[in-house]
Scaffold this active site. Structure first.
Site, mmCIF file in Angstrom:
data_model
loop_
_atom_site.group_PDB
_atom_site.id
_atom_site.type_symbol
_atom_site.label_atom_id
_atom_site.label_comp_id
_atom_site.label_asym_id
_atom_site.label_seq_id
_atom_site.Cartn_x
_atom_site.Cartn_y
_atom_site.Cartn_z
ATOM 1 N N GLY A 1 41.433 -42.351 -48.314
ATOM 2 C CA GLY A 1 41.388 -43.812 -48.235
ATOM 3 C C GLY A 1 42.312 -44.318 -47.137
ATOM 4 N N GLU B 1 41.190 -49.311 -54.644
ATOM 5 C CA GLU B 1 41.485 -49.285 -56.090
ATOM 6 C C GLU B 1 40.369 -49.923 -56.896
ATOM 7 O OE1 GLU B 1 45.314 -50.973 -56.914
ATOM 8 O OE2 GLU B 1 46.332 -49.565 -55.594
ATOM 9 N N HIS C 1 41.211 -41.618 -58.750
ATOM 10 C CA HIS C 1 40.444 -42.858 -58.572
ATOM 11 C C HIS C 1 39.125 -42.854 -59.371
ATOM 12 C CE1 HIS C 1 42.815 -44.584 -54.969
ATOM 13 N NE2 HIS C 1 43.576 -43.749 -55.641
ATOM 14 N N ARG D 1 28.662 -36.911 -30.817
ATOM 15 C CA ARG D 1 27.754 -36.093 -31.643
ATOM 16 C C ARG D 1 27.146 -36.814 -32.832
ATOM 17 N NH1 ARG D 1 30.337 -30.060 -32.415
ATOM 18 N NH2 ARG D 1 31.054 -29.874 -30.269
#
Ligand SMILES: Cc1ncc(COP(=O)(O)O)c(C=O)c1O
Length: 396
Positions: free
Chosen positions: A55, A167, A193, A224
């Site tokens: 995150g 969250e 989480h 790419r």
């Protein structure tokens, strides 16, 4: 009995999928990561989802995209230039703030409401200055910010909105997933989480150009993974495997993370239903203490359908908070501060250029009087009763 802050939510399916990846020797970002991105975008109702290794990396990627010279801001808005300001809640995780600083911006900390734990829209509006270019709502602990109010402020002042939703995976605002209201949204799949890819994060956006910019910066600045390989410069004369059109990081997840994601995402609604059930039972059990004024529990923002991340409560004063925390830990219930508390009071901020806008009384109260204990899909009635009894006996 022991109530830990988090419990594993994966099982044999995730393990078997990981083993398949290892046996196949396709372990760096590939088909499973792509499959997870597509499934996630579908689930969230957005055009693009870009999978990264945490995150925090999702936030890093988002802010460096907004600061990149090739960023195309929405009409009337600006990108993040050196010294530009971004409004953030004072109560948040450290890596909501650090990537803004690393990308050259100045975080502006505003107060949070001690009942809902979310940033106060009126504090956001009062904090806007001539260099404010963006706002980063954080949907703390599975509740939601008042997105109607924040969107109105953002539109009035031409601010880019980057929702840190690390969250609040599955939390909805007026029926739609939080994290999908801003230009970008970020999610975390860390172990504790709503779902986990062990480590992992996602950036979502509806903007095709921005999605390619995110993919480019995620991996080396090469072409790419881009939908349009010549979007950022003509590389047709080069070996297309080694054509670089921008700066970049390496924030790629592995196929092992993708393998987890593929099996965890279909379980998310079920996990969140269990979280909601446990939240309701805990709230009902603790209602007498709330009525007596011994504690307050997180007030759901009207308009939100939350997916509680942990179960936060605030005591009347700091002395009681400390004593309650000790009692719960002694009783086998792990507790922790509410996110990082008021980030303005963390020592690191002494070395970080930032601005505090107005008083942070709400954030101070959350830091001094708040704690939370674990909330996860595995909660059963016995867990709820145990937690309610231990808290109630403290106040008797
Ligand atoms: C609000 C917020 N932002 C960002 C992060 C970073 O996520 P990660 O731990 O996946 O790096 C967290 C972590 O819990 C968080 O709570």
């Amino acid at each position: 009995m022991r109530i830990r802050l988090s419990e594993p939510t994966y099982g044999e399916e995730e393990i078997a999928e990981v083993l398949e990846s290892l046996r196949s020797t396709q372990v760096s970002m590939g088909a499973k990561c792509k499959g997870f991105e597509q499934a996630f975008a579908r689930y969230a109702g957005v055009k693009h989802a870009v999978f990264v290794n945490s995150g925090s990396s999702a936030n890093l990627l988002a802010w460096f995209a907004i600061a990149n010279p090739l960023f195309r801001p929405p009409e009337g808005c600006k990108g993040l230039y050196p010294g530009a300001e971004v409004i953030v809640p004072a109560v948040t995780w450290s890596t909501t703030i650090w990537p803004i600083v690393q990308a050259g911006g100045i975080p502006v900390l505003v107060d949070c409401d001690p009942l809902s734990l979310q940033m106060r829209p009126e504090a956001v509006e009062a904090a806007i200055g001539p260099d404010t270019v963006a706002i980063s709502p954080v949907h703390a602990l599975g509740n939601s910010c008042d997105l109607d109010a924040l969107r109105r402020i953002g539109q009035r002042h031409n601010l880019v909105m980057m929702e840190d939703t690390c969250e609040a995976l599955g939390t909805r605002w007026q029926g739609r997933m939080v994290g999908t209201f801003g230009l970008l949204g970020t999610y975390s799949f860390f172990f504790s989480h709503h779902i986990t890819t062990i480590e992992g994060g996602m950036v979502v956006t509806d903007d095709d150009y921005l999605a390619d910019l995110l993919r480019c910066l995620r991996a080396h600045g090469w072409t790419r993974d881009l939908a349009d390989k010549n979007r950022f410069g003509d590389s047709s004369a080069l070996d297309t495997r080694f054509a670089f059109v921008n700066t970049g990081f390496n924030l790629r997840p592995t196929e092992l993370n993708g393998a987890f994601g593929l099996h965890q995402l279909p379980k998310l609604d079920g996990f969140n239903a269990q979280r909601r059930q446990a939240t309701q039972a805990l709230s009902a059990g603790l209602a007498p203490l709330v009525a007596q004024g011994d504690i307050s529990v997180m007030a759901v923002t009207p308009g939100a359908d939350p997916a509680f991340f942990g179960f936060p409560l605030l005591t009347r004063d700091a002395v009681t908070r400390r004593a309650l925390a000790e009692h719960l830990e002694r009783s086998g219930i792990e507790v922790r501060p509410i996110i990082c508390g008021n980030m303005a009071r963390q020592p690191a901020m002494a070395h970080v250029r930032h601005r505090v806008a107005g008083r942070l009384d709400g954030a101070d109260r959350i830091m001094d009087c708040g704690l939370y204990f674990g909330m996860h899909p595995g909660y059963d009635n016995a867990d709820v009763a145990f937690v309610v009894d231990r808290i109630s006996e403290f106040f008797q």
